[in-house]
Design an enzyme around this catalytic site. Structure first.
Site, PDB file in Angstrom:
ATOM      1  N   LYS A  95       0.888  -1.070   0.094  1.00  0.00           N
ATOM      2  CA  LYS A  95       0.031  -0.053  -0.138  1.00  0.00           C
ATOM      3  C   LYS A  95       0.854   1.036  -0.178  1.00  0.00           C
ATOM      4  O   LYS A  95       1.659   1.848   1.027  1.00  0.00           O
ATOM      5  CB  LYS A  95      -0.913   0.090   1.305  1.00  0.00           C
ATOM      6  CG  LYS A  95      -1.882   1.056   1.405  1.00  0.00           C
ATOM      7  CD  LYS A  95      -2.542   1.431   2.559  1.00  0.00           C
ATOM      8  CE  LYS A  95      -3.307   2.636   2.828  1.00  0.00           C
ATOM      9  NZ  LYS A  95      -3.747   3.003   3.923  1.00  0.00           N
ATOM     10  N   GLY A 156      -8.131   9.341   9.968  1.00  0.00           N
ATOM     11  CA  GLY A 156      -8.332   9.502  10.995  1.00  0.00           C
ATOM     12  C   GLY A 156      -9.190  10.402  11.501  1.00  0.00           C
ATOM     13  O   GLY A 156      -9.474  10.554  12.787  1.00  0.00           O
TER      14      GLY A 156
END
Length: 256
Positions: A95, A156
């Site tokens: 990733k 987040g």
């Protein structure tokens, strides 16, 4: 779901950071049925084996591992981290994160494409963390990426899908490219919405790990992903501006 030729059993992917304990992490994965776990190479210190316990933990989860280059702010740093990950985890999957803005953690589009091309040429199967920008997506595909991971919102934040138009446009522009909505999801309903829009999977971490009951939240996301996918496959009705009776008027008794 096929990703780089591999069949993945679940459309839910989970990160492995910020959990209050290893046992909570393991239970969250068990109840979620997640098919992929992302792990940051920065957790490992290969020479000193400082990360051996964590490595044993994620390996025992029994899911496909997707190492990431979290926290990398340059092409060189991301490429080096990816090469370390391949050696540590014995996988060519990566990733790819190349962060361009410290406050929003938005990807650096120029560095992302450059790093993706370098890694693809080196045999990596790249999962780029990107925005919903259609032009950037096209450049990443040209660089050799076969999967795209557009953000829902900054990492987040839990804000959900902040640019519905952009995500729908991206999905429509590349209908055959596997896409994973990555980052910013805070509630299972937001994951269901991503599935209803036709995205292939969702990846999240903070929404589960920092909740009051990570295992229960993980299961909630798992159920939401299944519900959203079923809705997408069922070809939902188009929204309309005017009301329409669900009970037929023809044959209805009228009192004079």
């Amino acid at each position: 779901m096929q990703l780089y030729g591999s069949e993945i059993s679940s459309r839910l992917m989970l990160g492995t950071a910020q959990y209050p304990s290893p046992s909570v992490l393991a239970e969250a994965f068990r109840r979620s049925g997640a098919g992929i776990a992302t792990v940051s190479v920065r957790r490992e210190a290969g020479g000193e084996r400082a990360g051996a316990a964590f490595w044993d933990l994620v390996r025992d989860l029994g899911v496909t591992l997707l190492p990431n280059t979290a926290g990398c702010h340059s092409v060189r740093e991301a490429v080096t981290t990816a090469q370390m990950a391949r050696e540590l985890f014995d996988t060519s999957w990566i990733k790819l994160e190349v962060i361009g803005h410290a406050d929003t953690l938005q990807p650096d589009p120029f560095g992302l494409v450059e790093a993706a091309r370098i890694l693809t040429d080196d045999g990596f199967k790249v999962f780029p963390y990107t925005t919903e920008d259609v032009v950037l997506a096209d450049r990443l595909l040209d660089a050799g990426c076969e999967v795209l991971m557009p953000w829902g919102a900054p990492i987040g934040t839990g804000l959900g899908l902040t640019n519905i138009y952009g995500l729908r446009t991206l999905r429509a522009q590349f209908p055959d490219v596997p896409m994973v909505v990555d980052a910013g999801l805070g509630l299972p309903s937001q994951a269901a919405m991503a599935q209803e829009m036709g995205f292939d999977a969702v990846l999240l971490n903070t929404a589960v790990a920092k909740s009051g009951d990570p295992a229960a939240m993980a299961e909630g996301f798992a159920r939401a992903v299944e519900a959203g996918r079923l809705a997408y496959q069922a070809d939902p009705m188009e929204p309309r501006d005017m009301a329409a009776p669900s009970t037929p008027v023809i044959g209805k008794a009228f009192l004079s």
